[in-house]
Write a protein that holds these residues in place. Structure first.
Motif, PDB file in Angstrom:
ATOM      1  N   SER A  22      -0.661   8.357   8.385  1.00  0.00           N
ATOM      2  CA  SER A  22      -0.545   6.921   8.069  1.00  0.00           C
ATOM      3  C   SER A  22      -0.148   6.085   9.281  1.00  0.00           C
ATOM      4  O   SER A  22       0.009   4.879   9.169  1.00  0.00           O
ATOM      5  CB  SER A  22       0.485   6.691   6.969  1.00  0.00           C
ATOM      6  N   VAL A  65       1.903   2.120  -3.462  1.00  0.00           N
ATOM      7  CA  VAL A  65       0.915   2.644  -4.408  1.00  0.00           C
ATOM      8  C   VAL A  65       0.331   3.970  -3.935  1.00  0.00           C
ATOM      9  O   VAL A  65      -0.450   4.597  -4.649  1.00  0.00           O
ATOM     10  CB  VAL A  65      -0.246   1.648  -4.681  1.00  0.00           C
ATOM     11  N   ALA A  66       0.734   4.413  -2.730  1.00  0.00           N
ATOM     12  CA  ALA A  66       0.158   5.646  -2.173  1.00  0.00           C
ATOM     13  C   ALA A  66       0.842   6.851  -2.784  1.00  0.00           C
ATOM     14  O   ALA A  66       1.563   7.581  -2.110  1.00  0.00           O
ATOM     15  CB  ALA A  66       0.288   5.660  -0.657  1.00  0.00           C
ATOM     16  N   PRO A  68       5.892   7.392  -4.073  1.00  0.00           N
ATOM     17  CA  PRO A  68       4.797   6.881  -3.257  1.00  0.00           C
ATOM     18  C   PRO A  68       5.122   6.958  -1.764  1.00  0.00           C
ATOM     19  O   PRO A  68       6.287   7.047  -1.393  1.00  0.00           O
ATOM     20  CB  PRO A  68       4.664   5.418  -3.683  1.00  0.00           C
ATOM     21  N   GLY A 110      -4.709   8.469   0.971  1.00  0.00           N
ATOM     22  CA  GLY A 110      -5.489   7.879  -0.113  1.00  0.00           C
ATOM     23  C   GLY A 110      -5.706   6.381   0.021  1.00  0.00           C
ATOM     24  O   GLY A 110      -6.659   5.845  -0.550  1.00  0.00           O
ATOM     25  N   VAL A 111      -4.840   5.692   0.769  1.00  0.00           N
ATOM     26  CA  VAL A 111      -4.964   4.231   0.843  1.00  0.00           C
ATOM     27  C   VAL A 111      -5.708   3.774   2.096  1.00  0.00           C
ATOM     28  O   VAL A 111      -5.827   2.574   2.331  1.00  0.00           O
ATOM     29  CB  VAL A 111      -3.590   3.532   0.784  1.00  0.00           C
ATOM     30  N   LEU A 113       0.830  -1.210   0.000  1.00  0.00           N
ATOM     31  CA  LEU A 113       0.000   0.000   0.000  1.00  0.00           C
ATOM     32  C   LEU A 113       0.861   1.256   0.000  1.00  0.00           C
ATOM     33  O   LEU A 113       0.533   2.231  -0.666  1.00  0.00           O
ATOM     34  CB  LEU A 113      -0.955  -0.005   1.200  1.00  0.00           C
ATOM     35  N   SER A 114       1.977   1.244   0.745  1.00  0.00           N
ATOM     36  CA  SER A 114       2.802   2.454   0.771  1.00  0.00           C
ATOM     37  C   SER A 114       3.389   2.715  -0.613  1.00  0.00           C
ATOM     38  O   SER A 114       3.604   3.861  -0.990  1.00  0.00           O
ATOM     39  CB  SER A 114       3.896   2.353   1.828  1.00  0.00           C
ATOM     40  N   ASP A 157      -8.285   1.216   1.522  1.00  0.00           N
ATOM     41  CA  ASP A 157      -7.699  -0.094   1.226  1.00  0.00           C
ATOM     42  C   ASP A 157      -7.237  -0.797   2.496  1.00  0.00           C
ATOM     43  O   ASP A 157      -7.368  -2.020   2.622  1.00  0.00           O
ATOM     44  CB  ASP A 157      -6.509   0.054   0.268  1.00  0.00           C
ATOM     45  N   ILE A 158      -6.681  -0.023   3.428  1.00  0.00           N
ATOM     46  CA  ILE A 158      -6.278  -0.611   4.714  1.00  0.00           C
ATOM     47  C   ILE A 158      -7.506  -1.181   5.411  1.00  0.00           C
ATOM     48  O   ILE A 158      -7.492  -2.302   5.919  1.00  0.00           O
ATOM     49  CB  ILE A 158      -5.605   0.449   5.626  1.00  0.00           C
TER      50      ILE A 158
END
Lengths: 174, 195
Positions: A61, A18-19, B69, A25-26, A15-16, A29-30
């Motif tokens: 985060s 793709v953030a 990212p 933004g994630v 996730l990090s 998803d989390i």
């Protein structure tokens, strides 16, 4: 236990990476992974943890750490922290090294000049997007507008503004 | 603050801040940023109060941190640390920004899981939305400060406005906006000579 730690590492590292454009933004998803896929916590717990991570100072985060803590104790928290912030930090370090080495290259001056108006636009955008994303009563908008002007044109310490903002809403009864 | 020979990557003679100063600076950034608005705090500390970077360096770091990212402000801390003091600087800024909030969140998490409920209850969340409203204002106020000093000319002004409105108001994805606006801004910067 080992399986959970690996799952945590994989989830947050992925996730990090793709953030792009920030960690918040994630968060959906989390939530999906932690609540629906792995059943580490309930939906209510996730919302509470989200509120806690916002109440605490520091990067938003950090909620990853709380999810890890619930799933696998302190070890889970540590693994989640490393996975969430490690790979992206190494990537930035690499980029910054490259940037530093190019200090005297003419192209870097051009890129710096080009990134400045974009960066200023993103600063405004982050504020505007937050204002759009939160449920805002008139009073909150007034607080935001007043803070914007005070912070832009005076040197009042921002902690004082935070305290005034919190007190105003508390006195107004929420 | 140790005086060192000018590192090869720095164009001007310059005394780099000590690692302890970087750590302390980012501790104060991390611990003050209630309710978001971290960028405002980073600029205030790094540019305005300590003069470690100028606005243009800060803004390129900020834009580049968004392109990689991960959490933008952690990225920005690593970028600034690397810029000023290499790997050790990156570690000092990263540790300063994340360690105290990490400890706090672990304690809050332990309290929450121990008590099976929210510490503080509703008044916490009301106070929080007040701070959230202020934090948004801090970001917008930082934008105004940056724009007043940094925008020279119509084209950069239009670029700033386009980025701000397309992401912040129209809600276009940041990465797509950057994929278009960074090349546009590069062309504009190549076209015009520095003032």
């Amino acid at each position: 236990m080992i399986v959970t730690l690996l799952q945590l590492f994989w989830l947050f590292a992925l996730l990090s990476m793709v953030a792009i454009g920030g960690g918040t933004g994630v968060i959906p998803d989390i939530q999906r992974a932690a609540v629906d896929t792995h059943h580490w916590l309930t939906a209510k717990e996730f919302l509470d943890l989200f509120a806690i991570s916002r109440a605490a100072p520091g990067p938003g985060s950090m909620i990853a750490v709380l999810v890890g803590q619930k799933a696998a104790g302190l070890g889970g928290a540590a693994v989640s922290f490393v996975a969430m912030f490690g790979p992206s930090s190494v990537a930035v370090w690499g980029l910054a090294q490259f940037w530093n080495r190019a200090a005297r290259k003419p192209w870097r001056a051009v890129v710096e000049r080009a990134l400045a108006p974009v960066g200023i636009g993103m600063t405004f955008a982050s504020g505007l997007a937050l204002a759009r994303g939160t449920e805002h009563a008139m009073l909150s908008y007034a607080i935001t507008a007043a803070t914007t002007l005070i912070f832009a044109f005076t040197s009042i310490h921002p902690v004082l503004l935070l305290a005034i903002g919190a007190a105003t809403l508390l006195l107004a009864g929420g | 603050m140790p005086t060192r020979p000018t590192p090869p990557h720095l164009a001007v003679p310059y005394t780099a801040p000590s690692l302890a100063a970087l750590f302390r600076g980012f501790v104060s950034i991390g611990m003050s940023s209630f309710g978001g608005g971290l960028t405002a705090w980073v600029r205030r500390e790094v540019v305005q109060r300590r003069g470690w970077m100028d606005d243009q360096q800060f803004l390129s770091g900020y834009a580049l941190s968004q392109l990689v990212p991960g959490a933008t402000n952690v990225n920005l801390a690593v970028f600034i640390g690397t810029h000023l003091r290499g790997v050790a600087g990156a570690l000092a800024c990263f540790a300063g920004l994340t360690a105290p909030p990490l400890l706090i969140i672990l304690v809050l998490g332990a309290l929450y899981f121990g008590m099976h409920g929210m510490p503080g209850g509703t008044s916490i969340s009301v106070a929080l939305s007040g701070m959230g409203a202020v934090a948004i204002g801090l970001n917008l106020g930082t934008g105004i400060r940056l724009a007043r000093r940094g925008i020279r000319g119509v084209v950069p002004g239009l670029i700033t406005a386009t980025v701000a409105l397309s992401i912040g108001v129209a809600g276009f994805p940041l990465i797509k906006v950057l994929a278009i606006m960074i090349p546009v801004s590069l062309l504009a910067a190549l076209w015009t000579r520095p003032a």
